[in-house]
Design a protein around this motif. Structure first.
Motif, short mmCIF file in Angstrom:
data_model
loop_
_atom_site.label_atom_id
_atom_site.label_comp_id
_atom_site.label_asym_id
_atom_site.label_seq_id
_atom_site.Cartn_x
_atom_site.Cartn_y
_atom_site.Cartn_z
N ARG A 1 1.00 -1.45 0.31
CA ARG A 1 -0.25 0.43 -0.06
C ARG A 1 0.77 1.00 -0.14
NH1 ARG A 1 -2.30 -2.65 4.60
NH2 ARG A 1 -4.15 -4.46 3.45
N GLU A 2 1.98 1.39 1.03
CA GLU A 2 3.01 2.18 0.88
C GLU A 2 3.61 2.14 -0.53
OE1 GLU A 2 5.07 1.52 4.48
OE2 GLU A 2 3.45 1.38 6.42
N THR A 3 4.20 1.16 -0.58
CA THR A 3 4.78 1.71 -2.08
C THR A 3 4.18 2.05 -3.57
OG1 THR A 3 6.02 0.13 -0.90
CG2 THR A 3 7.10 0.30 -3.48
N PHE A 4 3.28 1.43 -3.56
CA PHE A 4 1.87 1.97 -4.52
C PHE A 4 1.66 3.47 -4.42
CE2 PHE A 4 0.90 -2.98 -5.00
CZ PHE A 4 1.60 -3.06 -6.19
N VAL A 5 1.28 3.93 -3.98
CA VAL A 5 0.73 5.06 -2.97
C VAL A 5 2.27 6.16 -3.85
CG1 VAL A 5 0.16 6.74 -2.05
CG2 VAL A 5 -1.17 4.66 -1.41
N GLU A 6 3.76 5.63 -3.10
CA GLU A 6 4.83 6.12 -3.22
C GLU A 6 5.07 6.49 -4.63
OE1 GLU A 6 7.06 5.25 -0.72
OE2 GLU A 6 6.10 6.06 0.70
N ARG A 7 4.80 5.31 -5.14
CA ARG A 7 5.54 5.48 -7.24
C ARG A 7 4.57 4.99 -7.34
NH1 ARG A 7 11.22 1.20 -5.42
NH2 ARG A 7 11.59 2.03 -3.36
N GLY A 8 3.14 5.22 -7.41
CA GLY A 8 2.82 4.24 -8.67
C GLY A 8 2.76 2.92 -8.96
N TYR A 9 2.20 2.42 -9.79
CA TYR A 9 1.63 0.84 -10.27
C TYR A 9 2.60 1.03 -10.93
CZ TYR A 9 0.20 -3.34 -11.83
OH TYR A 9 -0.10 -4.62 -11.96
N GLU A 10 3.40 1.21 -11.68
CA GLU A 10 3.90 1.00 -12.53
C GLU A 10 5.41 1.14 -11.79
OE1 GLU A 10 4.10 -0.59 -15.51
OE2 GLU A 10 1.93 -0.23 -15.84
N GLY A 11 5.42 1.89 -11.59
CA GLY A 11 7.28 2.96 -10.46
C GLY A 11 7.12 1.67 -9.10
N ALA A 12 6.19 0.94 -8.95
CA ALA A 12 6.91 0.42 -7.57
C ALA A 12 7.08 -1.43 -8.05
CB ALA A 12 5.78 0.43 -6.51
N THR A 13 8.00 -1.81 -7.31
CA THR A 13 8.58 -3.24 -8.24
C THR A 13 8.04 -4.12 -7.31
OG1 THR A 13 10.52 -3.32 -6.98
CG2 THR A 13 10.29 -1.85 -9.30
N VAL A 14 8.21 -5.46 -7.40
CA VAL A 14 8.37 -6.23 -6.28
C VAL A 14 9.57 -6.58 -5.57
CG1 VAL A 14 8.20 -8.81 -5.78
CG2 VAL A 14 6.54 -7.84 -8.18
N ARG A 15 10.30 -5.89 -5.94
CA ARG A 15 11.44 -6.24 -5.40
C ARG A 15 11.26 -5.71 -3.95
NH1 ARG A 15 16.15 -9.03 -5.72
NH2 ARG A 15 16.04 -9.02 -7.88
N SER A 16 11.34 -3.75 -4.16
CA SER A 16 11.27 -2.53 -3.22
C SER A 16 10.07 -3.19 -2.51
CB SER A 16 10.60 -0.85 -4.07
OG SER A 16 9.67 -1.64 -4.63
N ILE A 17 8.31 -3.48 -2.59
CA ILE A 17 7.78 -3.85 -1.93
C ILE A 17 8.60 -4.79 -1.26
CG2 ILE A 17 5.50 -4.67 -1.63
CD1 ILE A 17 4.85 -3.60 -4.61
N ALA A 18 8.74 -6.13 -1.24
CA ALA A 18 9.71 -7.06 -0.25
C ALA A 18 10.35 -6.42 0.29
CB ALA A 18 10.53 -8.42 -0.68
#
Length: 204
Positions: free
Chosen positions: A31-48
């Motif tokens: 939730r935090e990463t998608f809001v900060e970076r958008g859908y395309e900008g959020a990566t699986v690696r950054s979320i994990a």
């Protein structure tokens, strides 16, 4: 201490130390990463990485980035790839009906609670609205339109979204009768023709 115990242990899979659930940690981080970076900008690696778990757990729990977004932000109990497959499974001239049935099936299952929670998030945070639009219009509906070969995908997807989300607002948030308690077939007859025209008909 022997040589084996000095080696760095791999990140834990499953439940994290202290009883914190890995799945919940990934959802919160997503939730935090998608809001900060958008859908395309959020990566699986950054979320994990934010959740402190192995990136492989995203695939294990959610089947990939799309499934994680569906659970964390849209709160859909279904994988987006499965949803697209359902919408495209049938004649193109009946896709409006399939859209209404599938979305009502998802949202009615929780009495509209998931949809209402999503709308509260959108109204409280502008960035959530941006991410939702990016995913729903540019990713989900574009895939549907590509599958049926429609022109003007951006316009058609946005027009269809007005009907889909308008249906949800009337049924679950403001609860206007008789649509708030109408059966699914009544909703299909009322809303599907508009969605069908937006996706495959003449829009000028």
């Amino acid at each position: 201490m022997d040589e084996g115990t000095q080696q760095t242990e791999p990140k834990r899979r499953g439940r994290r130390a202290g009883g914190e659930d890995t799945k919940a940690a990934l959802l919160a981080a997503a939730r935090e990463t998608f809001v900060e970076r958008g859908y395309e900008g959020a990566t699986v690696r950054s979320i994990a990485s934010r959740a402190g778990v192995d990136a492989a757990m995203v695939n294990h729990w959610f089947g990939g980035k799309e499934g994680l977004f569906a659970k964390a932000v849209l709160q859909l109990p279904i994988d987006p790839n499965t949803l697209v497959e359902r919408l495209l499974d049938g004649p193109p001239d009946q896709i409006g009906e399939r859209i209404v049935r599938n979305f009502l099936g998802v949202w009615d299952a929780t009495g509209g609670g998931h949809f209402a929670a999503l709308m509260r998030s959108v109204t409280a945070h502008d960035r959530v609205a941006d991410v939702l639009r990016e995913f729903f219009v540019q990713h989900l509906l574009h895939r549907v339109l590509s599958g049926i070969g429609s022109d003007q995908p951006e316009l058609r997807a946005t027009l269809a979204a007005t009907q889909i989300f308008g249906m949800g607002m009337v049924r679950y948030v403001v609860r206007f009768e008789p649509l708030a308690t109408a059966d699914v077939e009544t909703m299909v007859k009322a809303v599907a023709p508009n969605i069908q025209r937006y996706l495959t008909g003449d829009i000028g």
